[in-house]
Design a protein around this motif. Structure first.
Motif, mmCIF file in Angstrom:
data_model
loop_
_atom_site.group_PDB
_atom_site.id
_atom_site.type_symbol
_atom_site.label_atom_id
_atom_site.label_comp_id
_atom_site.label_asym_id
_atom_site.label_seq_id
_atom_site.Cartn_x
_atom_site.Cartn_y
_atom_site.Cartn_z
ATOM 1 N N THR A 119 -7.662 6.710 -2.692
ATOM 2 C CA THR A 119 -6.957 5.418 -2.746
ATOM 3 C C THR A 119 -7.509 4.540 -3.870
ATOM 4 O O THR A 119 -8.722 4.419 -4.034
ATOM 5 C CB THR A 119 -7.115 4.678 -1.396
ATOM 6 N N SER A 171 -7.000 0.572 -5.636
ATOM 7 C CA SER A 171 -6.417 -0.758 -5.411
ATOM 8 C C SER A 171 -6.664 -1.648 -6.606
ATOM 9 O O SER A 171 -7.728 -1.575 -7.234
ATOM 10 C CB SER A 171 -7.058 -1.421 -4.183
ATOM 11 N N THR A 231 -2.659 -4.420 -4.475
ATOM 12 C CA THR A 231 -1.738 -3.277 -4.468
ATOM 13 C C THR A 231 -2.560 -1.995 -4.438
ATOM 14 O O THR A 231 -3.467 -1.822 -5.259
ATOM 15 C CB THR A 231 -0.839 -3.308 -5.720
ATOM 16 N N SER A 232 -2.227 -1.110 -3.475
ATOM 17 C CA SER A 232 -2.997 0.133 -3.328
ATOM 18 C C SER A 232 -2.075 1.340 -3.402
ATOM 19 O O SER A 232 -0.907 1.282 -3.001
ATOM 20 C CB SER A 232 -3.708 0.174 -1.979
ATOM 21 N N HIS A 289 0.886 -1.159 0.000
ATOM 22 C CA HIS A 289 0.000 0.000 0.000
ATOM 23 C C HIS A 289 0.925 1.209 0.000
ATOM 24 O O HIS A 289 1.600 1.481 0.991
ATOM 25 C CB HIS A 289 -0.918 0.007 1.227
#
Ligand code: S3P
Length: 426
Positions: free
Chosen positions: A211, A213, A182-183, A157
């Motif tokens: 955010t 992802s 995956t962020s 992240h």
């Protein structure tokens, strides 16, 4: 030589396809299974650099008159290139491709022209290294050439210090080669073309405020992509039509993705006469026709979260601000210094030569408008957006203007001068 126009801009135009979307259509098309057919692809030097890199990795890309067909070989189908990969002038090619290359089972070296090899790559080296990638600046100065070797990647992240779609996209593309989620969290939302297109190809992508992802190891399927007109290219004609008295133009099928179209919101606050038409057509990327009429403008403040949504339009906004009534203040745009040229310096130097009252700051500029501009001998600094911005400034400035290396517009808009002439002739 450019000179003040005594004719208004009139008529209709469709600007060429969006540069950011064109790059991504080749990249994701190559990583998908099966064919991806792309219409209105932008055949400019930058996007041709992306095509060249993928051809060197064994991807068949057919250029027909009306479409480009990418024969995808799947997530693991790229082959080791037999030469260095050259991204030319294109930051998008270099930064996004670095994310993809980090997940491959072969080594590759990625380089670029004098401008690109002087631009910062630490911003991608850092997160990719956190993911386990083997990526190094060959000269050890944080710039390209970059050497990328095979390594096992893991998901992270990443809290990005920059609102940069190139950094975000690089990490998300590397994330395709991991087992997890995956962020990337950004300080402000940057253009989201990668996320939209990944979804279209079948990846699982979620967005929550700042955010994004992506789940690793998706099965991507080839698709049809119709690239909308590039709002960054449309911006020059919008500006020209606003500035030259008596102008009225219609710009058809322009991308107005909210993460890209901050210029429309700013021009509204400056009093610009722009009507958005046909904005309800379906498609992964929002589009519209823009009707623009000349009108007086007033100064404004451009800062904060809107900056990444108009970062490439700041040079032309600075030109408009010189003609506007009152001051325009631009803040939070320090990344302008890391573009194809240091755009705070190159805009300031050219506008001063044209008689503007402008003060550069660390992260922007202050323009005291209302004085108009006069012709001058300018430099494009081989930066396409500087050349096009000052070609428009010259249309409204008294006298004649000369722009050194004005042909660098080929980077993003090879037909720019011809299209501008067509609006002045109608
Ligand atoms: C781009 C992102 C922006 C922009 C560039 C294209 C992209 O760069 O300036 O012209 O296609 O992702 P940053 O991500 O460095 O801000």
């Amino acid at each position: 030589m450019f000179r003040k126009t005594n004719r208004p801009l009139r008529g209709e135009i469709t600007v060429p396809g969006d540069k950011s979307i064109s790059h991504r259509s080749i990249m994701l098309g190559a990583l998908a299974e099966g064919d991806t057919r792309i219409t209105h692809f932008l055949k400019s030097a930058d996007c041709l650099s992306t095509i060249d890199c993928f051809r060197r990795m064994g991807i068949s890309i057919r250029e027909d008159e009306n479409e480009i067909v990418v024969r995808g070989r799947g997530l693991y189908g790229l082959r080791a290139p037999d030469s260095i990969l050259d991204a030319g002038n294109s930051g998008t090619t270099m930064r996004l491709l670095s994310g993809i290359l980090s997940g491959q089972s072969f080594s590759a070296t990625l380089t670029g022209d004098d401008s690109l090899t002087a631009r910062p790559m630490k911003r991608i080296i850092e997160p990719l290294t956190l993911m386990g990638a083997s990526i190094a600046s060959k000269a050890g100065n944080g710039c390209a050439p970059l050497l990328i070797r095979p390594a096992a990647l893991h998901s992270i992240h990443y809290h990005s210090p920059l609102a940069s779609a190139q950094v975000k996209s690089c990490v998300l593309l590397a994330g395709l080669y991991t087992d997890g989620l995956t962020s990337v969290t950004e300080p402000a939302v940057s253009r989201d073309h990668t996320e939209r297109m990944l979804r279209g190809f079948g990846a699982s992508v979620t967005t929550d405020a700042r955010t994004v992802s992506v789940s690793g190891r998706p099965s991507l399927q080839g698709m049809d992509i119709d690239v909308p007109g590039d709002i960054s290219s449309a911006a020059y004609f919008i500006a020209a039509a606003l500035l030259v008295p008596g102008s009225e133009i219609l710009i058809r099928n322009t991308g107005i993705n909210p993460t890209r179209s901050g210029i429309l919101r700013v021009l509204e606050s400056m009093g610009g006469d722009i009507t958005i038409i046909n904005s309800d057509l379906p498609g992964p990327e929002p589009t519209a026709d823009l009707l623009v009429r000349s009108c007086p403008l007033r100064g404004t403040v451009i800062q904060g979260e809107i900056i990444p949504t108009l970062i490439d339009e700041i040079p032309i906004l600075a030109v408009l601000a010189s003609f506007a009534d009152g001051d325009t203040i631009i803040r939070d745009a320090a990344d302008l210094r890391a573009k194809e040229s240091d755009r705070i310096e190159t805009v300031t130097s050219n506008l001063r030569l044209m008689g503007a009252d402008i003060t550069p700051t660390e992260d922007g500029m202050i323009i005291r408008g209302g004085r108009g501009l006069h012709g001058a001998s300018l430099n494009s600094f081989r930066d396409h957006r500087i050349a096009m911005s000052f070609a428009i400034a010259a249309l409204a400035a008294e006298g004649e203007t000369d722009i050194k290396d004005a042909d660098c517009i080929n980077i993003s808009y090879p037909g720019f001068y011809k299209d501008l002439q067509s609006l002045l002739r109608t």
